[in-house]
Structures are given as structure tokens and as C-alpha cells.
Design an enzyme around this catalytic site. Sequence first.
Site, PDB file in Angstrom:
ATOM      1  N   ARG A 154      44.157  38.791  80.160  1.00  9.79           N
ATOM      2  CA  ARG A 154      43.665  39.395  81.397  1.00  9.79           C
ATOM      3  C   ARG A 154      43.087  40.706  80.923  1.00  9.79           C
ATOM      4  O   ARG A 154      43.805  41.561  80.406  1.00  9.79           O
ATOM      5  CB  ARG A 154      44.810  39.592  82.405  1.00  9.79           C
ATOM      6  CG  ARG A 154      44.473  40.496  83.597  1.00  9.79           C
ATOM      7  CD  ARG A 154      43.326  39.912  84.406  1.00  9.79           C
ATOM      8  NE  ARG A 154      43.103  40.625  85.674  1.00  9.79           N
ATOM      9  CZ  ARG A 154      42.216  41.606  85.839  1.00  9.79           C
ATOM     10  NH1 ARG A 154      41.489  42.042  84.814  1.00  9.79           N
ATOM     11  NH2 ARG A 154      42.050  42.157  87.030  1.00  9.79           N
TER      12      ARG A 154
ATOM     13  N   HIS B 258      42.195  46.715  82.452  1.00 11.72           N
ATOM     14  CA  HIS B 258      41.680  47.109  83.772  1.00 11.72           C
ATOM     15  C   HIS B 258      42.666  48.031  84.475  1.00 11.72           C
ATOM     16  O   HIS B 258      43.792  48.231  84.020  1.00 11.72           O
ATOM     17  CB  HIS B 258      41.442  45.869  84.635  1.00 11.72           C
ATOM     18  CG  HIS B 258      42.721  45.213  85.074  1.00 11.72           C
ATOM     19  ND1 HIS B 258      43.535  44.531  84.219  1.00 11.72           N
ATOM     20  CD2 HIS B 258      43.336  45.152  86.285  1.00 11.72           C
ATOM     21  CE1 HIS B 258      44.596  44.070  84.862  1.00 11.72           C
ATOM     22  NE2 HIS B 258      44.509  44.439  86.123  1.00 11.72           N
TER      23      HIS B 258
ATOM     24  N   HIS C 261      43.575  49.358  88.897  1.00 14.21           N
ATOM     25  CA  HIS C 261      43.259  49.105  90.307  1.00 14.21           C
ATOM     26  C   HIS C 261      43.921  50.157  91.177  1.00 14.21           C
ATOM     27  O   HIS C 261      44.778  50.913  90.725  1.00 14.21           O
ATOM     28  CB  HIS C 261      43.664  47.698  90.756  1.00 14.21           C
ATOM     29  CG  HIS C 261      44.835  47.125  90.017  1.00 14.21           C
ATOM     30  ND1 HIS C 261      46.111  47.583  90.180  1.00 14.21           N
ATOM     31  CD2 HIS C 261      44.892  46.154  89.079  1.00 14.21           C
ATOM     32  CE1 HIS C 261      46.914  46.901  89.393  1.00 14.21           C
ATOM     33  NE2 HIS C 261      46.219  46.040  88.705  1.00 14.21           N
TER      34      HIS C 261
ATOM     35  N   GLU D 125      51.000  47.294  91.068  1.00 13.70           N
ATOM     36  CA  GLU D 125      51.173  45.882  90.665  1.00 13.70           C
ATOM     37  C   GLU D 125      52.589  45.624  90.185  1.00 13.70           C
ATOM     38  O   GLU D 125      53.054  46.251  89.235  1.00 13.70           O
ATOM     39  CB  GLU D 125      50.180  45.566  89.536  1.00 13.70           C
ATOM     40  CG  GLU D 125      50.456  44.269  88.786  1.00 13.70           C
ATOM     41  CD  GLU D 125      49.455  44.021  87.654  1.00 13.70           C
ATOM     42  OE1 GLU D 125      48.250  44.298  87.851  1.00 13.70           O
ATOM     43  OE2 GLU D 125      49.875  43.572  86.574  1.00 13.70           O
TER      44      GLU D 125
ATOM     45  N   HIS E 299      45.795  48.860  82.062  1.00 17.88           N
ATOM     46  CA  HIS E 299      46.724  47.997  81.318  1.00 17.88           C
ATOM     47  C   HIS E 299      46.035  46.696  80.921  1.00 17.88           C
ATOM     48  O   HIS E 299      44.957  46.373  81.435  1.00 17.88           O
ATOM     49  CB  HIS E 299      47.960  47.708  82.168  1.00 17.88           C
ATOM     50  CG  HIS E 299      47.648  47.172  83.538  1.00 17.88           C
ATOM     51  ND1 HIS E 299      47.317  47.992  84.592  1.00 17.88           N
ATOM     52  CD2 HIS E 299      47.596  45.906  84.021  1.00 17.88           C
ATOM     53  CE1 HIS E 299      47.094  47.248  85.673  1.00 17.88           C
ATOM     54  NE2 HIS E 299      47.250  45.972  85.354  1.00 17.88           N
TER      55      HIS E 299
ATOM     56  N   GLU F 279      41.827  40.303  93.412  1.00 16.37           N
ATOM     57  CA  GLU F 279      41.753  40.310  91.957  1.00 16.37           C
ATOM     58  C   GLU F 279      40.315  40.486  91.463  1.00 16.37           C
ATOM     59  O   GLU F 279      40.080  40.911  90.338  1.00 16.37           O
ATOM     60  CB  GLU F 279      42.363  38.986  91.471  1.00 16.37           C
ATOM     61  CG  GLU F 279      42.539  38.831  90.007  1.00 16.37           C
ATOM     62  CD  GLU F 279      43.544  39.784  89.393  1.00 16.37           C
ATOM     63  OE1 GLU F 279      44.122  40.617  90.096  1.00 16.37           O
ATOM     64  OE2 GLU F 279      43.721  39.689  88.177  1.00 16.37           O
TER      65      GLU F 279
ATOM     66  N   HIS G 192      68.478  36.505 108.927  1.00 16.20           N
ATOM     67  CA  HIS G 192      68.514  37.943 108.607  1.00 16.20           C
ATOM     68  C   HIS G 192      67.155  38.551 108.911  1.00 16.20           C
ATOM     69  O   HIS G 192      66.197  37.835 109.233  1.00 16.20           O
ATOM     70  CB  HIS G 192      68.855  38.156 107.119  1.00 16.20           C
ATOM     71  CG  HIS G 192      67.777  37.678 106.188  1.00 16.20           C
ATOM     72  ND1 HIS G 192      67.590  36.348 105.894  1.00 16.20           N
ATOM     73  CD2 HIS G 192      66.791  38.344 105.517  1.00 16.20           C
ATOM     74  CE1 HIS G 192      66.562  36.213 105.070  1.00 16.20           C
ATOM     75  NE2 HIS G 192      66.046  37.402 104.829  1.00 16.20           N
TER      76      HIS G 192
ATOM     77  N   HIS H 245      64.725  42.372 107.706  1.00 13.21           N
ATOM     78  CA  HIS H 245      64.680  43.551 106.840  1.00 13.21           C
ATOM     79  C   HIS H 245      64.306  44.751 107.694  1.00 13.21           C
ATOM     80  O   HIS H 245      63.206  44.794 108.249  1.00 13.21           O
ATOM     81  CB  HIS H 245      63.705  43.314 105.689  1.00 13.21           C
ATOM     82  CG  HIS H 245      64.083  42.108 104.888  1.00 13.21           C
ATOM     83  ND1 HIS H 245      65.130  42.123 103.995  1.00 13.21           N
ATOM     84  CD2 HIS H 245      63.629  40.830 104.924  1.00 13.21           C
ATOM     85  CE1 HIS H 245      65.278  40.905 103.488  1.00 13.21           C
ATOM     86  NE2 HIS H 245      64.385  40.108 104.037  1.00 13.21           N
TER      87      HIS H 245
ATOM     88  N   GLU I 224      58.405  41.289 104.603  1.00 16.87           N
ATOM     89  CA  GLU I 224      58.828  40.503 103.433  1.00 16.87           C
ATOM     90  C   GLU I 224      57.705  39.562 103.027  1.00 16.87           C
ATOM     91  O   GLU I 224      57.178  38.818 103.850  1.00 16.87           O
ATOM     92  CB  GLU I 224      60.087  39.692 103.768  1.00 16.87           C
ATOM     93  CG  GLU I 224      60.465  38.699 102.662  1.00 16.87           C
ATOM     94  CD  GLU I 224      61.665  37.823 103.018  1.00 16.87           C
ATOM     95  OE1 GLU I 224      62.545  38.274 103.776  1.00 16.87           O
ATOM     96  OE2 GLU I 224      61.702  36.672 102.535  1.00 16.87           O
TER      97      GLU I 224
ATOM     98  N   HIS J  50      64.519  35.668 110.370  1.00 12.79           N
ATOM     99  CA  HIS J  50      64.148  34.410 109.706  1.00 12.79           C
ATOM    100  C   HIS J  50      65.322  33.946 108.861  1.00 12.79           C
ATOM    101  O   HIS J  50      66.248  34.723 108.595  1.00 12.79           O
ATOM    102  CB  HIS J  50      62.896  34.601 108.839  1.00 12.79           C
ATOM    103  CG  HIS J  50      63.001  35.723 107.850  1.00 12.79           C
ATOM    104  ND1 HIS J  50      62.787  37.041 108.204  1.00 12.79           N
ATOM    105  CD2 HIS J  50      63.342  35.746 106.539  1.00 12.79           C
ATOM    106  CE1 HIS J  50      62.969  37.819 107.141  1.00 12.79           C
ATOM    107  NE2 HIS J  50      63.318  37.068 106.123  1.00 12.79           N
TER     108      HIS J  50
END
Length: 457
Positions: free
Chosen positions: A166, A169, A171, A175, A214, A236, A350, A352, A357, A396
Site C-alpha cells: 500500500r 501516503h 490522510h 486510521e 506511512h 481510500e 446493550h 454504547h 458502533e 442492539h
Amino acid sequence: MNRFIPLAVFILSAIDAVTAAPAAASSNPLRGGPRLIGYSPTNTVPVDNTETISFQYAPGQTANPDIGLYLDFEKVENPQPIRGDTGGTDPGPRNLNYDKINPDKLAPPGTDTGVATINAQWPLGLSSVTLGKERSGWSREENTNVMPAATKMAGVNMRLEAAGYRELHWHVAAEWAIVLNGSCRIQAVNDEGETFVDDVGEGDVWFFPPGIPHSIQALQNGVEFMLVFDQGSFSETNTFLASEVFAHNPKEVLSKDLGIDISALQNIPEHKLFIFPGTPAPTDIQEQNKTGSAGNIPKNMSYSYHFSEQPPQLLEGGTVKIIDPLSFPIASDFSVAVVTINPGAMREIHWHPSSDEWTFFIQGQGRATLFTPPSEATTFDYMAGDIAYFPQSNSHYIENTGDEVLIVLEVLQADHYSDMSLAQWIGLTPKQIVQDTLNLSNETLSKITTEKKIVVG
Ligand SMILES: *[C@@H]1O[C@H](CO)[C@@H](O)[C@H](O)[C@H]1NC(C)=O
Ligand SMILES: *[C@@H]1O[C@H](CO)[C@@H](O)[C@H](O)[C@H]1NC(C)=O
Ligand SMILES: *[C@@H]1O[C@H](CO)[C@@H](O)[C@H](O)[C@H]1NC(C)=O
Ligand SMILES: *[C@@H]1O[C@H](CO)[C@@H](O)[C@H](O)[C@H]1NC(C)=O
Ligand SMILES: *[C@@H]1O[C@H](CO)[C@@H](O)[C@H](O)[C@H]1NC(C)=O
């Protein structure tokens, strides 16, 4: 037999033959004549009583819809949108492949309310793949283009064949990544001039902060990984590539900037490389451990975490492993759980409290009901390779509906992993309050846990 097309063709040609239609209509084979408009004593709609739809019920399909059992439509002939005494048959048109793998769409539990929640599912099999050069790998992505409500996170699934890169690059988004198969070498330089290089294998994790350039290179057996970004609209195809930054600065400027001859730049790539084959990385990582005066990135701010070596915590119905900034500080907003759910077991109901999520199904199959206030609920059937998305504080569960262990990756944007368990909440609420609200008996209430189970057996 589908008679629609032959019948239509027959009617059109018969009418054309017997009507003295205006020249414009009859001479135009693309359209029917005016006699087809509305009522006519000679029009009859064919009635066919001979064909009945033959189908089987899945186990549980005739039960009360509110029980909402999982219906295994892959094992029955011609599954139908029926639950208990609700629904009806579907003569078609239909795509049986979708219907068989989405039983909770075709015949939703009676507790679902239809289409009012967000779409909380994206199968990566519906993403177009970007093919790398010369069999060096591929990538595919999920973002708000395909899942408009998934605004806080996006995913990229990538494969690099042995020695495939890869490209170098950076961004704007942060990530976070987990290796799904094989191994790779990751490398970066930060804004302090500190350097980082490490090898990561299946189950290991990395993180690159926004703007930190990276690269990723597959080791000898290739690698597949899942990247999660902290921006739902991330793509991407929209990153800052080394090839592009070189291609889009004047060569005079580059030569001055790097202190090299203009002629040295005559062979740089004219187009982006993105995913491309490389020379194999040296086996000894020290050969690529390049440092300047600032040295390496300090270990406690490392961009990698060897999560594969962390033992899982055993639960009633599976296991859980958590990685969040308490153990991996550089990934300051990524709080992640890898949960395994045994056949028949369930990640408990549950939500969050502080984050949406984003979930990736690594292995197996399961279903989840997303409940959204005031009273909307949709049940989704997921398989390995699917992404799920549950907005902040929306409840959910994930029930294993298959025969093998289900493995899911739950990713939050939070400074530590946290969830609110429905069972524990009810279990720890004074009995009188629960009884007044839910009309449960004393005996029933005594069975409800006061502990968080995470995965129930
Ligand atoms: C990677 O995937 C291949 C093909 O499915 C499999 O044979 C191999 O065992 C996997 N690697 C690891 C480390 O699990
Ligand atoms: C790189 O070298 C430094 C010492 O200069 C060492 O502390 C570090 O562990 C090395 N990195 C790797 C990945 O071996
Ligand atoms: C990392 O370690 C250094 C000392 O080596 C310390 O000053 C720094 O606060 C630590 N950072 C974190 C995030 O723990
Ligand atoms: C609670 O349930 C019982 C049956 O178990 C029923 O007789 C009673 O009316 C219910 N109470 C309320 C407030 O709904
Ligand atoms: C439930 O238990 C409480 C005491 O905890 C008692 O006062 C009440 O009568 C019980 N209700 C029933 C229906 O048994």
C-alpha cells in the site's frame, strides 16, 4: 412459467393487426394502439386458477410473530414472507438468493416496525473492488456513499500479495487497523522526526494518527486487513500519495526542496501507484529501522499493538478481548472489542452511551435488532464480510444464528470501551420500580442477573 412477456407480445401484435389506429401509433412498433386505453368490452384479464404457490415453512415460522424466532430459510424450499398469521405469499419477481440469507427482512419478527430505522448493514460483497497493479492486491471500502447513516466511521478492507505495497501516503482521518490474515511490515515517520517500523500478524492492531505518512508492505504470505477511519465519508481513493505529491509539484521546486538534480527526477512515476508489487522486505527488520537524531517513536506511543498475544476473557457464551486507549494510548479515540459468540449464544442487548458502533463480522453469521426511539426496530441478518452500524445509545444485540463460532469486531469512538447492559440495568433497579413498569413476577425478577454477562449462553 412466466407468461408476462409472451402474453404481452401476443396482445400487442393482435391489437396492431385488427385496429385501424392512427398512422403515428400503428406505424410505431415501440407503442401500442389507442384501443388499449382503459375500458373496452373485448378486454379480458386472464385469470389463472391452476397455479398454486408451493412452499415450505421454516421451523418456527408459524409461531406467534412476536416470539420472532430465527428462520433458517436456506434449508427450505421457496421461503415466503409469512410469520404466524401475518404476511402472504410472493409469486415473484424476486431474488431467492437475497431472500434466503435475509430471513429477518423477508419475514421480520412481529416486534419489528419495518423501514423506519437507518440501514445498519453493508455487505462488503456489494462494494466495488479496486484492483492493484500486477496481481499485487486489492481493496474495497464502506463509507457514507453506501451507508449514509454511518457518519462517524468508515471501513476499508485490503489485501496485499507477498511483497505488495500500500503506497506511502497520509490522510486527514485517523486510521485504526486489524490484521485478518497473514502479516505485513508497517512503517511511519512522525512530525517530531521520530521513526517507527514493526511487523504485525493476524489479530494484531495498528494506528496512524491524522497526517502521519506511512506505508504497508506484505511479508512472504501476503496480508489481509481491515482499516477503520474516524470519518464516515472517508474514501481510500482520496488520500495523499507519495507518487501524487511528487507528480504535482514543479520539478524545479522538488529539486530545490530535496537538494537533488532535476535530472534525477526524470523516472519518478507519472501516475499513482496505490497498490503495487515491490521487492520483498528484508527478513531482518533492523535493516529498515532507520532513525534520525530524534530516534524511534517511544514505546508507549507505538503505532502497533500485538493484540493477538492478549488472552481473551472467558464468558458464559463466548469470549471478549478489549483494546482501547488505556492499553494502546496512541489510538486515542478507538475503543474496540473482539467478541466470539458460540453457536446459539448471544451478545447481550446493550448500547454504547457515548459512541456510535461500527462492527465488522469476521467469521460466522448472526442477527441483530436495532431499536431506535421512539418505537422503531429493524432486524438485520449478517454474515462474515458484512459491516453493521448502530448509532450512539441505540440498543442492539448480536445472536449467533449459525453452526460455527461467530466473531465480531466492535469499534467505538471513545476514550475507553463501555457499554450499558439491559439485563444488568433491570437487575440492579429496585424491584418495585421494575414491577410497576414491566409487570414481571417476583419469581421472574429473582432470575435476572445483577452482573454484566456480555455474551449470554
Ligand atoms: C490465511 O488464509 C488462508 C486461506 O484461507 C489460510 O489457509 C491461512 O491459514 C490463513 N492464515 C492464518 C495465519 O490463519
Ligand atoms: C530500532 O532500533 C532501536 C534502537 O536504535 C530499538 O530501540 C528498536 O527496538 C528498534 N526497532 C525494532 C522494530 O526493532
Ligand atoms: C511515555 O513515556 C514517557 C517517558 O518515557 C512519559 O514522559 C510519557 O508521559 C509517556 N506517555 C504516555 C502516553 O504514557
Ligand atoms: C399484570 O399481569 C397480570 C397477569 O399476570 C394481569 O392480571 C394484570 O392486569 C397486569 N397488570 C397490569 C398493570 O397490566
Ligand atoms: C413480591 O415480593 C414483595 C416483597 O419483596 C411482596 O410484598 C409482594 O407481595 C410480592 N408479590 C407477589 C405477587 O408475590
